[in-house]
Motif scaffolding. Structure first.
Motif, short mmCIF file in Angstrom:
data_model
loop_
_atom_site.label_atom_id
_atom_site.label_comp_id
_atom_site.label_asym_id
_atom_site.label_seq_id
_atom_site.Cartn_x
_atom_site.Cartn_y
_atom_site.Cartn_z
N ALA A 43 15.35 -6.34 23.86
CA ALA A 43 14.84 -7.29 24.84
C ALA A 43 13.44 -7.78 24.47
CB ALA A 43 14.84 -6.65 26.23
N THR A 44 12.57 -6.85 24.02
CA THR A 44 11.20 -7.26 23.72
C THR A 44 11.15 -8.15 22.46
OG1 THR A 44 10.91 -5.14 22.61
CG2 THR A 44 10.00 -5.34 24.81
N ALA A 45 11.81 -7.70 21.39
CA ALA A 45 11.78 -8.51 20.16
C ALA A 45 12.49 -9.83 20.40
CB ALA A 45 12.43 -7.74 19.02
N GLY A 46 13.61 -9.79 21.14
CA GLY A 46 14.35 -11.02 21.44
C GLY A 46 13.51 -12.00 22.22
N THR A 47 12.79 -11.50 23.23
CA THR A 47 11.96 -12.38 24.06
C THR A 47 10.84 -13.02 23.24
OG1 THR A 47 12.42 -11.00 25.96
CG2 THR A 47 10.55 -12.48 26.15
N LEU A 48 10.23 -12.21 22.35
CA LEU A 48 9.16 -12.73 21.49
C LEU A 48 9.67 -13.90 20.65
CD1 LEU A 48 7.10 -9.85 19.93
CD2 LEU A 48 6.25 -11.95 20.94
N TYR A 49 10.82 -13.70 20.02
CA TYR A 49 11.35 -14.75 19.15
C TYR A 49 11.90 -15.91 19.96
CZ TYR A 49 10.55 -12.48 14.76
OH TYR A 49 9.93 -11.94 13.67
N GLY A 50 12.39 -15.61 21.16
CA GLY A 50 12.85 -16.69 22.04
C GLY A 50 11.69 -17.63 22.35
N ALA A 51 10.52 -17.03 22.65
CA ALA A 51 9.34 -17.84 22.95
C ALA A 51 8.88 -18.62 21.72
CB ALA A 51 8.21 -16.95 23.45
N LEU A 52 9.07 -17.99 20.57
CA LEU A 52 8.64 -18.60 19.31
C LEU A 52 9.42 -19.88 19.02
CD1 LEU A 52 6.55 -17.43 17.40
CD2 LEU A 52 8.39 -16.46 16.07
N SER A 53 10.71 -19.85 19.34
CA SER A 53 11.54 -21.01 19.02
C SER A 53 11.80 -21.89 20.24
CB SER A 53 12.86 -20.56 18.40
OG SER A 53 13.49 -19.63 19.25
N ALA A 54 11.19 -21.54 21.39
CA ALA A 54 11.42 -22.32 22.60
C ALA A 54 10.86 -23.73 22.44
CB ALA A 54 10.76 -21.65 23.80
N GLY A 55 11.60 -24.70 22.93
CA GLY A 55 11.10 -26.07 22.93
C GLY A 55 11.26 -26.78 21.61
N LEU A 56 11.77 -26.09 20.58
CA LEU A 56 11.99 -26.77 19.30
C LEU A 56 13.40 -27.37 19.31
CD1 LEU A 56 10.58 -24.09 16.85
CD2 LEU A 56 9.41 -26.08 17.78
N ARG A 57 13.55 -28.48 18.59
CA ARG A 57 14.86 -29.13 18.60
C ARG A 57 15.93 -28.29 17.90
NH1 ARG A 57 13.86 -34.62 16.10
NH2 ARG A 57 11.85 -33.63 15.77
#
Lengths: 277, 222
Positions: B143-157
């Motif tokens: 959950a923690t690593a997933g959330t970090l990377y989710g935020a990293l790629s959020a908003g990108l096409r």
């Protein structure tokens, strides 16, 4: 076109970079000479041992130097007091060179593994982790290629490099954590006494120095390319904006001069009075 | 920070409860993947039972990608991230809240997957505490690593294709360690399963700390 002529600049590498390049070339040539002709073949591994002068130095550059430098640069970018695009570009250059060396680590390891272990690949912990690292940092490069604002890209990439770097200790300690086929560290073992001797040790040491110099040179050159790419990108943007505005002026003057500049595709662009800002 | 985390987690979970996307899309896909693995490996019970821990965690791993994608998709609406940013909520709280919501979803998913696995593959847990501790630690890590990377790629096409490339190599140690730990819990020996907790624990701790520290700069770039 006069505008594109203006963007042509002669790029001279800084003197220190040329010196490093020359030293890298000389030391690499010396390593090759010592490794292939001067040092004797190993009692057990015969001529295969010669890969040892290359493989550990390449791995050192990839796993520790390149990814370590990128993590450090990313950290310095994220820290507000030292935030500058210098660190972002340095981290990006370092990762790119690191990925090349990481792939070379795997390639030289496989070339050594086939005759020694009888297989190109084993699911050994260190091999697997190195392959994972390669994919991890390929992800970083993929993230870097996504077109967004440079500031946003820099920050996201810095975070990505740091998260990925956390994986590097797992690679390092995997030898201790998992019992594997791979031999333990030869030079930097626990009591710091090298377990190979004579001309072989000196050649290996020279290999480390040579590839470190090659790394520094490659990062330096890559950094310059990054700077130039940013500069030409900005210049090209200015040129095309100026062209659009020129078209817009033409349109508005023929259409009755209402003073609004329009782009070629009909979308409004900023007024020409803001060119210089 | 903890109050903020609760608020964010509550918000995410409420949205999931009302929209039922996780329930009716992510969960069925995870169960379906178990059936597909069985198709790939053949119907022999002993093959499936031997592969069960790995397949279970593989299903959880891919579900993590879907769950994190979903977790950031609910904030892709106009101005939603801006709203979150200007709300004065501590970034660390946002991170903990989002990770907690994903962890809660993954926990439910694991219970359902486990039930499906018992029915389909005919495997049973012998050492319950080991399975539960391994699950707990692995879920925090995912959950923690997933959330970090989710935020990293959020908003990108290109986020749908970028996220798996970024997150799967990072989560690989969790897959490895959790599968081995579960293997110990299912068929033994327990001691070999136990030793893998030494990877799951630090992984969860490291990504929890890294997330709390680094989420702030990420949220600013939305």
């Amino acid at each position: 076109m006069s505008t594109s002529e203006k963007t042509v600049t002669v790029v001279r590498r800084p003197r220190w970079l040329r010196v490093v390049g020359a030293l890298a070339l000389v030391s690499t040539a010396a390593t090759v000479w010592l490794g292939l002709w001067v040092t004797p073949p190993d009692a057990v591994q015969k001529n295969l041992v010669r890969l040892v002068y290359l493989h550990p130095p390449i791995a050192w550059v990839a796993l520790y130097l390149a990814f370590g430098l990128s993590a450090l640069a990313s950290l310095l970018y994220l820290w507000r007091r030292t935030r500058s695009m210098f660190w972002d570009r340095l981290a990006a250059s370092s990762v790119e060179v690191g990925v090349v060396f990481n792939a070379l680590t795997l390639a030289t390891g496989m070339i050594w593994g086939r005759p020694t272990w009888g297989v190109w690949w084993t699911w050994d912990a260190r091999l697997t982790s190195t392959a994972l690292l390669l994919v991890l940092f390929l992800g970083y490069l993929a993230l870097r290629r996504v077109p967004v604002d440079p500031e946003v890209r820099a920050r996201r990439c810095a975070v990505a490099a740091l998260i990925a770097f956390v994986d590097v200790p797992i690679v390092h300690f995997s030898v201790i954590w998992w019992q594997t086929l791979h031999q333990g560290a030869t030079v930097l073992n626990a009591n710091l006494s090298p377990t190979i001797h004579g001309s072989m040790a000196w050649t290996l040491l020279l290999g480390f120095i040579a590839l470190t110099l090659v790394f520094v040179w490659m990062v330096g050159v890559r950094y310059q390319i990054e700077v130039l790419a940013d500069r030409t990108g900005a210049e090209r943007l200015e040129v095309s904006l100026a062209e659009r505005w020129a078209e817009g002026d033409l349109d508005s003057s023929t259409a009755g001069g209402n003073g609004h500049a329009n782009g070629a595709n009909g979308s409004p662009v900023r007024s020409p009075t803001r060119v210089g800002q | 920070m903890w109050r903020d985390a609760l608020l964010v987690a509550g918000k995410d979970l409420r949205i999931e409860l009302r929209s039922r996307v996780a329930l009716w899309q992510v969960l069925p896909v995870a169960v379906l993947s178990l059936v597909l693995y069985a198709f790939a490996l053949g119907p022999a019970r002993h093959t499936l039972a031997a592969a069960a821990p790995g397949l279970f965690w593989l299903a959880v791993l891919f579900s993590t990608v879907l769950a994190t994608q979903r977790s950031f998709a609910i904030e892709s609406g106009e101005g939603t991230r801006d709203g979150l940013r200007v709300s004065g909520i501590d970034p660390a709280g946002v991170f903990l809240g989002k990770a907690a919501a994903v962890a809660a979803e993954l926990a439910v998913l694991q219970v359902v997957l486990w039930a499906a696995m018992t029915l389909l593959f005919g495997v049973h847990i012998h050492t319950a505490w080991l399975a539960i501790v391994a699950s707990f630690l692995a879920t925090i890590g995912l959950a923690t690593a997933g959330t970090l990377y989710g935020a990293l790629s959020a908003g990108l096409r290109v986020r749908e294709t970028l996220l798996p490339l970024l997150v799967l190599p990072v989560l690989a140690p969790v897959l490895l360690a959790a599968s081995r730990a579960w293997s110990g819990a299912l068929t033994g020996p327990v001691s070999s399963g136990e030793s893998w907790l030494r990877i799951l624990g630090p992984f969860a701790a490291v990504y929890l700390v890294v997330g709390i520290v680094l989420y702030g700069p990420l949220l600013e770039t939305a």
